[in-house]
Design a protein around this motif. Structure first.
Motif, PDB file in Angstrom:
ATOM      1  N   MET A   1       0.850  -1.192   0.000  1.00 53.24           N
ATOM      2  CA  MET A   1       0.000   0.000   0.000  1.00 53.24           C
ATOM      3  C   MET A   1       0.876   1.229   0.000  1.00 53.24           C
ATOM      4  SD  MET A   1      -3.281  -0.456   2.530  1.00 53.24           S
ATOM      5  CE  MET A   1      -4.049   1.090   2.146  1.00 53.24           C
ATOM      6  N   THR A   2       0.377   2.264  -0.634  1.00 54.87           N
ATOM      7  CA  THR A   2       1.129   3.515  -0.605  1.00 54.87           C
ATOM      8  C   THR A   2       1.076   4.092   0.810  1.00 54.87           C
ATOM      9  OG1 THR A   2      -0.781   4.879  -1.184  1.00 54.87           O
ATOM     10  CG2 THR A   2       0.537   3.998  -3.014  1.00 54.87           C
ATOM     11  N   THR A   3       2.087   4.864   1.155  1.00 56.05           N
ATOM     12  CA  THR A   3       2.179   5.425   2.499  1.00 56.05           C
ATOM     13  C   THR A   3       0.999   6.324   2.815  1.00 56.05           C
ATOM     14  OG1 THR A   3       4.584   5.317   2.371  1.00 56.05           O
ATOM     15  CG2 THR A   3       3.659   6.737   4.065  1.00 56.05           C
ATOM     16  N   GLY A   4       0.624   7.185   1.874  1.00 49.99           N
ATOM     17  CA  GLY A   4      -0.493   8.099   2.109  1.00 49.99           C
ATOM     18  C   GLY A   4      -1.814   7.366   2.318  1.00 49.99           C
ATOM     19  N   SER A   5      -2.090   6.395   1.477  1.00 50.83           N
ATOM     20  CA  SER A   5      -3.326   5.622   1.606  1.00 50.83           C
ATOM     21  C   SER A   5      -3.343   4.839   2.910  1.00 50.83           C
ATOM     22  CB  SER A   5      -3.491   4.655   0.429  1.00 50.83           C
ATOM     23  OG  SER A   5      -3.722   5.372  -0.752  1.00 50.83           O
ATOM     24  N   ALA A   6      -2.207   4.251   3.255  1.00 53.00           N
ATOM     25  CA  ALA A   6      -2.126   3.486   4.497  1.00 53.00           C
ATOM     26  C   ALA A   6      -2.319   4.393   5.705  1.00 53.00           C
ATOM     27  CB  ALA A   6      -0.782   2.754   4.580  1.00 53.00           C
ATOM     28  N   ALA A   7      -1.765   5.579   5.660  1.00 51.55           N
ATOM     29  CA  ALA A   7      -1.917   6.512   6.779  1.00 51.55           C
ATOM     30  C   ALA A   7      -3.378   6.926   6.948  1.00 51.55           C
ATOM     31  CB  ALA A   7      -1.035   7.740   6.560  1.00 51.55           C
ATOM     32  N   VAL A   8      -4.039   7.234   5.839  1.00 53.15           N
ATOM     33  CA  VAL A   8      -5.450   7.606   5.908  1.00 53.15           C
ATOM     34  C   VAL A   8      -6.289   6.435   6.397  1.00 53.15           C
ATOM     35  CG1 VAL A   8      -7.468   8.261   4.518  1.00 53.15           C
ATOM     36  CG2 VAL A   8      -5.283   9.434   4.169  1.00 53.15           C
ATOM     37  N   ALA A   9      -6.067   5.269   5.822  1.00 56.34           N
ATOM     38  CA  ALA A   9      -6.840   4.090   6.220  1.00 56.34           C
ATOM     39  C   ALA A   9      -6.641   3.773   7.701  1.00 56.34           C
ATOM     40  CB  ALA A   9      -6.457   2.886   5.362  1.00 56.34           C
ATOM     41  N   THR A  10      -5.407   3.880   8.177  1.00 57.70           N
ATOM     42  CA  THR A  10      -5.128   3.603   9.586  1.00 57.70           C
ATOM     43  C   THR A  10      -5.830   4.602  10.491  1.00 57.70           C
ATOM     44  OG1 THR A  10      -2.969   2.659   9.046  1.00 57.70           O
ATOM     45  CG2 THR A  10      -3.309   3.357  11.326  1.00 57.70           C
TER      46      THR A  10
END
Length: 144
Positions: A1-10
């Protein structure tokens, strides 16, 4: 997963989990222990609170699904995301209508028997909390 997407999802996943824990497992049972709160008043409050919670959950679920989809998730993240969204859908589309009909009857004065739908809702809520925790942790491990 991309870092930005993972950060938002988390972030969104843990906000969602926090709301479920605070309302379903703290506020809901405690309101009936407050002085002067009858079953009818508690049901009226509960209907409003859970309608609002489920509406916010739908927005949070859409945000998580979007972030995960955009981020190119590994299979475990995709499965857990689907489970969380699916449990919410079952609660809103299948269990809440039954609970609403039951609470309508109770508010109209029918106090006969208890509904098993409440137990189904609690079971879905507990499962959803476990899935959200697993999803948040799993997404966190994808951030490199």
């Amino acid at each position: 997963m991309t870092t930005g997407s993972a950060a938002v999802a988390t972030g969104v996943t843990f906000v969602w989990l926090g709301m479920v824990l605070a309302i379903s497992f703290l506020e809901a049972p405690l309101k009936f222990r407050a002085p002067g709160v009858t079953v009818r008043i508690g049901l009226g409050i509960g209907r409003l609170v859970f309608r609002a919670l489920n509406g916010v959950e739908a927005v949070l679920a859409a945000a998580v699904v979007t972030a995960v989809a955009v981020g190119g998730p590994p299979a475990p993240v995709a499965v857990l995301t689907g489970l969380a969204a699916g449990l919410l859908t079952v609660q809103v589309a299948a269990v809440r209508p039954v609970l609403n009909r039951r609470s309508d009857r109770v508010l109209a004065g029918d106090e006969s028997g208890r509904s098993r739908a409440h137990l189904w809702y609690v079971a879905c809520e507990a499962a959803k909390a476990v899935v959200l925790l697993a999803l948040g942790v799993t997404v966190l491990t994808t951030i490199t």
